[in-house]
Write a protein that holds these residues in place. Sequence first.
Motif, PDB file in Angstrom:
ATOM      1  N   HIS A  79       0.822  -1.217   0.000  1.00  0.00           N
ATOM      2  CA  HIS A  79       0.000   0.000   0.000  1.00  0.00           C
ATOM      3  C   HIS A  79       0.857   1.269   0.000  1.00  0.00           C
ATOM      4  O   HIS A  79       0.602   2.197  -0.769  1.00  0.00           O
ATOM      5  N   LEU A  80       1.853   1.327   0.869  1.00  0.00           N
ATOM      6  CA  LEU A  80       2.666   2.546   0.976  1.00  0.00           C
ATOM      7  C   LEU A  80       3.435   2.799  -0.322  1.00  0.00           C
ATOM      8  O   LEU A  80       3.583   3.952  -0.745  1.00  0.00           O
ATOM      9  N   ARG A  81       3.895   1.743  -0.960  1.00  0.00           N
ATOM     10  CA  ARG A  81       4.611   1.899  -2.225  1.00  0.00           C
ATOM     11  C   ARG A  81       3.671   2.389  -3.325  1.00  0.00           C
ATOM     12  O   ARG A  81       4.019   3.277  -4.106  1.00  0.00           O
ATOM     13  N   THR A  82       2.478   1.821  -3.368  1.00  0.00           N
ATOM     14  CA  THR A  82       1.520   2.170  -4.420  1.00  0.00           C
ATOM     15  C   THR A  82       0.987   3.581  -4.265  1.00  0.00           C
ATOM     16  O   THR A  82       0.843   4.323  -5.242  1.00  0.00           O
ATOM     17  N   HIS A  83       0.685   3.985  -3.033  1.00  0.00           N
ATOM     18  CA  HIS A  83       0.009   5.260  -2.812  1.00  0.00           C
ATOM     19  C   HIS A  83       0.950   6.391  -2.393  1.00  0.00           C
ATOM     20  O   HIS A  83       0.572   7.558  -2.509  1.00  0.00           O
ATOM     21  N   SER A  84       2.124   6.065  -1.887  1.00  0.00           N
ATOM     22  CA  SER A  84       3.005   7.131  -1.409  1.00  0.00           C
ATOM     23  C   SER A  84       4.404   7.067  -1.984  1.00  0.00           C
ATOM     24  O   SER A  84       5.246   7.905  -1.667  1.00  0.00           O
ATOM     25  N   GLY A  85       4.690   6.092  -2.803  1.00  0.00           N
ATOM     26  CA  GLY A  85       6.020   5.978  -3.389  1.00  0.00           C
ATOM     27  C   GLY A  85       7.080   5.521  -2.416  1.00  0.00           C
ATOM     28  O   GLY A  85       8.278   5.641  -2.701  1.00  0.00           O
ATOM     29  N   LEU A  86       6.687   4.981  -1.264  1.00  0.00           N
ATOM     30  CA  LEU A  86       7.628   4.499  -0.269  1.00  0.00           C
ATOM     31  C   LEU A  86       7.973   3.034  -0.538  1.00  0.00           C
ATOM     32  O   LEU A  86       7.294   2.363  -1.310  1.00  0.00           O
ATOM     33  N   PRO A  87       9.003   2.518   0.100  1.00  0.00           N
ATOM     34  CA  PRO A  87       9.326   1.096  -0.097  1.00  0.00           C
ATOM     35  C   PRO A  87       8.183   0.208   0.382  1.00  0.00           C
ATOM     36  O   PRO A  87       7.407   0.585   1.266  1.00  0.00           O
ATOM     37  N   ALA A  88       8.069  -0.988  -0.215  1.00  0.00           N
ATOM     38  CA  ALA A  88       7.060  -1.953   0.223  1.00  0.00           C
ATOM     39  C   ALA A  88       7.240  -2.253   1.702  1.00  0.00           C
ATOM     40  O   ALA A  88       8.366  -2.380   2.191  1.00  0.00           O
ATOM     41  N   CYS A  89       6.138  -2.361   2.426  1.00  0.00           N
ATOM     42  CA  CYS A  89       6.208  -2.535   3.879  1.00  0.00           C
ATOM     43  C   CYS A  89       6.799  -3.894   4.243  1.00  0.00           C
ATOM     44  O   CYS A  89       7.778  -3.986   4.974  1.00  0.00           O
ATOM     45  N   GLN A  90       6.184  -4.972   3.754  1.00  0.00           N
ATOM     46  CA  GLN A  90       6.711  -6.305   4.036  1.00  0.00           C
ATOM     47  C   GLN A  90       6.025  -7.331   3.140  1.00  0.00           C
ATOM     48  O   GLN A  90       4.959  -7.090   2.581  1.00  0.00           O
ATOM     49  N   HIS A  91       6.652  -8.494   3.003  1.00  0.00           N
ATOM     50  CA  HIS A  91       6.024  -9.627   2.328  1.00  0.00           C
ATOM     51  C   HIS A  91       6.413 -10.888   3.086  1.00  0.00           C
ATOM     52  O   HIS A  91       7.542 -11.037   3.559  1.00  0.00           O
ATOM     53  N   ILE A  92       5.428 -11.788   3.250  1.00  0.00           N
ATOM     54  CA  ILE A  92       5.613 -12.967   4.095  1.00  0.00           C
ATOM     55  C   ILE A  92       5.222 -14.208   3.301  1.00  0.00           C
ATOM     56  O   ILE A  92       4.195 -14.220   2.621  1.00  0.00           O
ATOM     57  N   ARG A  93       6.021 -15.249   3.412  1.00  0.00           N
ATOM     58  CA  ARG A  93       5.695 -16.495   2.745  1.00  0.00           C
ATOM     59  C   ARG A  93       4.383 -17.039   3.295  1.00  0.00           C
ATOM     60  O   ARG A  93       4.169 -17.107   4.503  1.00  0.00           O
ATOM     61  N   ALA A  94       3.478 -17.405   2.391  1.00  0.00           N
ATOM     62  CA  ALA A  94       2.138 -17.804   2.807  1.00  0.00           C
ATOM     63  C   ALA A  94       2.099 -19.183   3.448  1.00  0.00           C
ATOM     64  O   ALA A  94       1.263 -19.448   4.327  1.00  0.00           O
ATOM     65  N   GLU A  95       2.986 -20.065   3.043  1.00  0.00           N
ATOM     66  CA  GLU A  95       2.923 -21.444   3.514  1.00  0.00           C
ATOM     67  C   GLU A  95       3.024 -21.527   5.030  1.00  0.00           C
ATOM     68  O   GLU A  95       2.223 -22.215   5.685  1.00  0.00           O
ATOM     69  N   ALA A  96       3.986 -20.824   5.604  1.00  0.00           N
ATOM     70  CA  ALA A  96       4.172 -20.879   7.056  1.00  0.00           C
ATOM     71  C   ALA A  96       3.004 -20.230   7.791  1.00  0.00           C
ATOM     72  O   ALA A  96       2.541 -20.733   8.823  1.00  0.00           O
ATOM     73  N   VAL A  97       2.515 -19.108   7.262  1.00  0.00           N
ATOM     74  CA  VAL A  97       1.398 -18.415   7.901  1.00  0.00           C
ATOM     75  C   VAL A  97       0.140 -19.269   7.869  1.00  0.00           C
ATOM     76  O   VAL A  97      -0.552 -19.433   8.888  1.00  0.00           O
ATOM     77  N   ASP A  98      -0.165 -19.841   6.706  1.00  0.00           N
ATOM     78  CA  ASP A  98      -1.373 -20.660   6.582  1.00  0.00           C
ATOM     79  C   ASP A  98      -1.316 -21.880   7.497  1.00  0.00           C
ATOM     80  O   ASP A  98      -2.315 -22.265   8.114  1.00  0.00           O
ATOM     81  N   ALA A  99      -0.141 -22.490   7.578  1.00  0.00           N
ATOM     82  CA  ALA A  99      -0.001 -23.674   8.434  1.00  0.00           C
ATOM     83  C   ALA A  99      -0.230 -23.313   9.899  1.00  0.00           C
ATOM     84  O   ALA A  99      -0.906 -24.048  10.633  1.00  0.00           O
ATOM     85  N   ALA A 100       0.321 -22.170  10.343  1.00  0.00           N
ATOM     86  CA  ALA A 100       0.157 -21.750  11.738  1.00  0.00           C
ATOM     87  C   ALA A 100      -1.306 -21.420  12.045  1.00  0.00           C
ATOM     88  O   ALA A 100      -1.828 -21.774  13.104  1.00  0.00           O
ATOM     89  N   VAL A 101      -1.957 -20.748  11.114  1.00  0.00           N
ATOM     90  CA  VAL A 101      -3.364 -20.381  11.316  1.00  0.00           C
ATOM     91  C   VAL A 101      -4.241 -21.626  11.357  1.00  0.00           C
ATOM     92  O   VAL A 101      -5.130 -21.751  12.211  1.00  0.00           O
TER      93      VAL A 101
END
Length: 270
Positions: free
Chosen positions: A175-197
């Motif tokens: 969002h910050l990169r798209t709307h404000s030209g700032l660096p991307a906030c973060q990206h997380i691998r989905a596999e680990a998150v989905d497994a934990a959830v």
Amino acid sequence: MLKDPDRSVQDRLGLVFDLFLKLRSIAKVMRILNARGLDLPRRDRHGALHWARATVSAVAAILKNPAYAGAFVYGRTRMRDTAPDSRSAAKAKVARPLEEWRIVVKDRYPAYIDWQTYEKIRSIVSDNRAEYMRTKTRGIPRDGDLLLHGIVWCGRCGHKMYVRYKGGGEYVCNHLRTHSGLPACQHIRAEAVDAAVAEAFLSALAPAELDALSRARQAQSKVDSALLANAEREVERKRYAAARRSDSMTASIRTTVLSPPNLSAAGKAR
């Protein structure tokens, strides 16, 4: 205002409410009705009933009509200036929030749903329509292979994350990169998150949650039964309409053949 005496109309309106409460999306309700060939009932200004293909606006009109919740209301809209900074006097009619309706008389008509369900439906519709960046509402989860597609927010900046499937799947806050030209906030691998959830969800299941799952299955069964009943009534309605057209054509042909001029011509021919 009474329920329509035509049972097919009652069943179809009831099906619209059942489908929406299950699917939570007007567009999905429309698509299922059209995929099954289930038209919606309409009445013209003379009160004549006809059936038409479902549209988003037609489904929404049914869901938002307080009369189907048994209520008489007045003052659902107000006039608003469309160009307040100009000299134009143009005005437009806009909807008032439910709490600002001027008159609400509940239990006035036979109802398809209760008032609490009506308020729930309006809340879902509003939540789906609202843009999450302005209202911070969820919106309906979108179709996708990842578990949290459409319902995950960034823990750093609080904005909604989107799914990127390239490379095995990631939850990305851009969002910050798209709307404000700032660096991307973060990206997380989905596999680990989905497994934990998934693990946390399954470990938290208790009798109350299992009961909720049972109720969900019952709701699904109710919708399936309603779809089947409506499909059967739709076949009956179309057969009846076709038979009436056939009878009308036959009567017209008989009238033409047996009219006095034709009888006279037939007598001369003999």
